[in-house]
Design a protein around this motif. Structure first.
Motif, PDB file in Angstrom:
ATOM      1  N   ASP A 148      -9.461  -2.721  16.833  1.00  0.00           N
ATOM      2  CA  ASP A 148     -10.545  -2.172  17.428  1.00  0.00           C
ATOM      3  C   ASP A 148     -10.397  -2.026  19.071  1.00  0.00           C
ATOM      4  OD1 ASP A 148     -12.130  -3.014  15.046  1.00  0.00           O
ATOM      5  OD2 ASP A 148     -12.112  -4.903  15.704  1.00  0.00           O
ATOM      6  N   VAL A 149      -9.430  -2.175  19.489  1.00  0.00           N
ATOM      7  CA  VAL A 149      -9.214  -2.120  21.162  1.00  0.00           C
ATOM      8  C   VAL A 149      -8.306  -1.028  21.558  1.00  0.00           C
ATOM      9  CG1 VAL A 149      -8.771  -3.587  23.153  1.00  0.00           C
ATOM     10  CG2 VAL A 149      -9.419  -4.923  21.045  1.00  0.00           C
ATOM     11  N   PRO A 150      -9.163  -0.134  22.096  1.00  0.00           N
ATOM     12  CA  PRO A 150      -8.138   1.195  22.745  1.00  0.00           C
ATOM     13  C   PRO A 150      -7.261   0.862  23.772  1.00  0.00           C
ATOM     14  CG  PRO A 150     -10.479   1.291  22.972  1.00  0.00           C
ATOM     15  CD  PRO A 150     -10.406   0.098  22.360  1.00  0.00           C
ATOM     16  N   PRO A 151      -6.025   1.569  23.990  1.00  0.00           N
ATOM     17  CA  PRO A 151      -5.624   2.515  23.200  1.00  0.00           C
ATOM     18  C   PRO A 151      -5.238   1.924  21.819  1.00  0.00           C
ATOM     19  CG  PRO A 151      -4.108   2.056  24.897  1.00  0.00           C
ATOM     20  CD  PRO A 151      -5.377   1.188  25.018  1.00  0.00           C
ATOM     21  N   PRO A 152      -4.733   2.773  20.893  1.00  0.00           N
ATOM     22  CA  PRO A 152      -4.322   2.313  19.609  1.00  0.00           C
ATOM     23  C   PRO A 152      -2.906   1.788  19.911  1.00  0.00           C
ATOM     24  CG  PRO A 152      -5.035   4.698  19.405  1.00  0.00           C
ATOM     25  CD  PRO A 152      -5.312   4.240  20.881  1.00  0.00           C
ATOM     26  N   GLY A 153      -2.377   0.787  19.379  1.00  0.00           N
ATOM     27  CA  GLY A 153      -1.230   0.300  19.759  1.00  0.00           C
ATOM     28  C   GLY A 153      -1.242  -0.910  20.965  1.00  0.00           C
ATOM     29  N   SER A 154      -2.421  -1.245  21.231  1.00  0.00           N
ATOM     30  CA  SER A 154      -2.690  -2.163  22.464  1.00  0.00           C
ATOM     31  C   SER A 154      -2.315  -3.272  22.119  1.00  0.00           C
ATOM     32  CB  SER A 154      -3.890  -1.996  22.873  1.00  0.00           C
ATOM     33  OG  SER A 154      -4.848  -2.565  22.190  1.00  0.00           O
ATOM     34  N   ASP A 209     -24.298 -21.945  31.812  1.00  0.00           N
ATOM     35  CA  ASP A 209     -25.455 -22.127  32.616  1.00  0.00           C
ATOM     36  C   ASP A 209     -26.387 -22.930  32.181  1.00  0.00           C
ATOM     37  OD1 ASP A 209     -26.929 -21.107  30.586  1.00  0.00           O
ATOM     38  OD2 ASP A 209     -27.186 -18.970  31.302  1.00  0.00           O
ATOM     39  N   LYS A 210     -27.585 -23.237  32.585  1.00  0.00           N
ATOM     40  CA  LYS A 210     -28.468 -24.398  32.202  1.00  0.00           C
ATOM     41  C   LYS A 210     -28.730 -24.259  30.546  1.00  0.00           C
ATOM     42  CE  LYS A 210     -31.122 -24.695  36.379  1.00  0.00           C
ATOM     43  NZ  LYS A 210     -32.129 -24.660  37.123  1.00  0.00           N
ATOM     44  N   HIS A 211     -28.672 -23.300  29.962  1.00  0.00           N
ATOM     45  CA  HIS A 211     -28.952 -23.323  28.428  1.00  0.00           C
ATOM     46  C   HIS A 211     -27.879 -22.941  27.586  1.00  0.00           C
ATOM     47  CE1 HIS A 211     -33.055 -23.879  29.952  1.00  0.00           C
ATOM     48  NE2 HIS A 211     -32.868 -22.838  30.700  1.00  0.00           N
ATOM     49  N   LYS A 212     -26.790 -22.359  27.957  1.00  0.00           N
ATOM     50  CA  LYS A 212     -25.433 -21.707  27.157  1.00  0.00           C
ATOM     51  C   LYS A 212     -24.432 -22.210  27.813  1.00  0.00           C
ATOM     52  CE  LYS A 212     -28.592 -18.198  25.086  1.00  0.00           C
ATOM     53  NZ  LYS A 212     -28.649 -16.615  24.894  1.00  0.00           N
ATOM     54  N   TYR A 213     -23.484 -21.978  26.800  1.00  0.00           N
ATOM     55  CA  TYR A 213     -22.074 -22.060  26.883  1.00  0.00           C
ATOM     56  C   TYR A 213     -21.635 -20.580  26.710  1.00  0.00           C
ATOM     57  CZ  TYR A 213     -21.842 -27.148  27.122  1.00  0.00           C
ATOM     58  OH  TYR A 213     -22.213 -28.447  27.537  1.00  0.00           O
ATOM     59  N   PHE A 214     -20.525 -20.084  27.345  1.00  0.00           N
ATOM     60  CA  PHE A 214     -19.842 -18.808  27.101  1.00  0.00           C
ATOM     61  C   PHE A 214     -18.389 -19.183  27.059  1.00  0.00           C
ATOM     62  CE2 PHE A 214     -23.810 -18.424  29.294  1.00  0.00           C
ATOM     63  CZ  PHE A 214     -24.854 -17.561  28.969  1.00  0.00           C
ATOM     64  N   ALA A 215     -17.735 -18.258  26.313  1.00  0.00           N
ATOM     65  CA  ALA A 215     -16.290 -18.295  26.414  1.00  0.00           C
ATOM     66  C   ALA A 215     -15.877 -16.733  26.116  1.00  0.00           C
ATOM     67  CB  ALA A 215     -15.565 -19.175  25.261  1.00  0.00           C
ATOM     68  N   VAL A 216     -14.828 -16.327  26.848  1.00  0.00           N
ATOM     69  CA  VAL A 216     -14.014 -14.822  26.575  1.00  0.00           C
ATOM     70  C   VAL A 216     -12.797 -15.295  26.495  1.00  0.00           C
ATOM     71  CG1 VAL A 216     -14.128 -14.291  29.101  1.00  0.00           C
ATOM     72  CG2 VAL A 216     -13.972 -12.501  27.097  1.00  0.00           C
ATOM     73  N   CYS A 217     -12.130 -14.853  25.165  1.00  0.00           N
ATOM     74  CA  CYS A 217     -10.836 -14.977  24.904  1.00  0.00           C
ATOM     75  C   CYS A 217     -10.091 -13.713  24.640  1.00  0.00           C
ATOM     76  CB  CYS A 217     -10.760 -15.873  23.815  1.00  0.00           C
ATOM     77  SG  CYS A 217     -11.255 -17.448  24.203  1.00  0.00           S
ATOM     78  N   TRP A 218      -8.937 -13.537  25.109  1.00  0.00           N
ATOM     79  CA  TRP A 218      -8.508 -12.204  25.288  1.00  0.00           C
ATOM     80  C   TRP A 218      -6.798 -12.540  25.031  1.00  0.00           C
ATOM     81  CZ3 TRP A 218      -4.077 -10.742  28.127  1.00  0.00           C
ATOM     82  CH2 TRP A 218      -3.633  -9.438  28.099  1.00  0.00           C
ATOM     83  N   SER A 219      -6.073 -11.783  24.150  1.00  0.00           N
ATOM     84  CA  SER A 219      -4.748 -12.135  24.024  1.00  0.00           C
ATOM     85  C   SER A 219      -4.018 -10.571  23.420  1.00  0.00           C
ATOM     86  CB  SER A 219      -4.329 -13.004  22.959  1.00  0.00           C
ATOM     87  OG  SER A 219      -4.779 -12.587  21.757  1.00  0.00           O
ATOM     88  N   THR A 220      -2.810 -10.452  23.974  1.00  0.00           N
ATOM     89  CA  THR A 220      -2.085  -9.241  23.444  1.00  0.00           C
ATOM     90  C   THR A 220      -0.793  -9.794  22.930  1.00  0.00           C
ATOM     91  OG1 THR A 220      -1.329  -7.121  23.934  1.00  0.00           O
ATOM     92  CG2 THR A 220      -1.184  -8.738  25.645  1.00  0.00           C
ATOM     93  N   THR A 221      -0.070  -9.031  21.992  1.00  0.00           N
ATOM     94  CA  THR A 221       1.290  -9.399  21.689  1.00  0.00           C
ATOM     95  C   THR A 221       2.221  -8.241  22.192  1.00  0.00           C
ATOM     96  OG1 THR A 221       0.808  -8.333  19.515  1.00  0.00           O
ATOM     97  CG2 THR A 221       0.638 -10.700  19.418  1.00  0.00           C
TER      98      THR A 221
END
Length: 152
Positions: free
Chosen positions: A39-45, A139-151
């Motif tokens: 799903d993450v460009p470019p192909p092979g990333s 924030d006051k009402h929500k938690y958020f997380a973003v996780c990114w990894s590459t091999t």
């Protein structure tokens, strides 16, 4: 707090046959939007990106949320018998702008979810390596997380 419902949800997540989407609804209180290598460009990333959102009332605290996010990120890397005692030793404070920038950078790669204007109360790095980043915020009402990894 670890419980049977979270354990069952993690098992369901591990055995999923397709990517989770916010539209799939919550799983153990987590709304999850996943992007796998193709799903993450470019192909092979070889990059993977996952966004998490949860209501603050679904968790005891930000550390509880971050722990569950990391368990979901590690998936079957932690044996079921160790899940209930799994803890995070440290959350490193980061600037809110750093969290927002990481989310925006990841979302731009995959045409992913955008953050509305946020008034974040706290932001932390769960991991912050060259090939693995996981940031959490609230924030006051929500938690958020973003996780990114590459091999790559």
């Amino acid at each position: 707090m670890w419980n049977q419902a979270r354990s069952s949800a993690l098992d369901a997540f591990i055995t999923r046959d397709s990517r989770r989407s916010f539209d799939d609804g919550p799983l153990a209180g987590l709304q999850i939007q996943e992007y796998w290598h193709p799903d993450v460009p470019p192909p092979g990333s070889e990059e993977e990106i996952t966004f998490y959102v949860a209501a603050t009332n679904a968790f005891d605290c930000l550390l509880d949320f971050a722990t569950l996010v990391l368990l979901f990120e590690l998936e079957d890397g932690i044996v079921p018998s160790a899940r209930s005692s799994f803890t995070l030793d440290n959350l490193a404070p980061i600037a809110s702008q750093r969290f927002i920038q990481q989310w925006a950078d990841c979302a731009a790669k995959v045409n992913g979810p955008r953050l509305d204007a946020l008034d974040l109360e706290a932001s932390f790095a769960v991991s912050d390596e060259w090939n693995d980043k996981c940031y959490v915020a609230r924030d006051k009402h929500k938690y958020f997380a973003v996780c990114w990894s590459t091999t790559a």
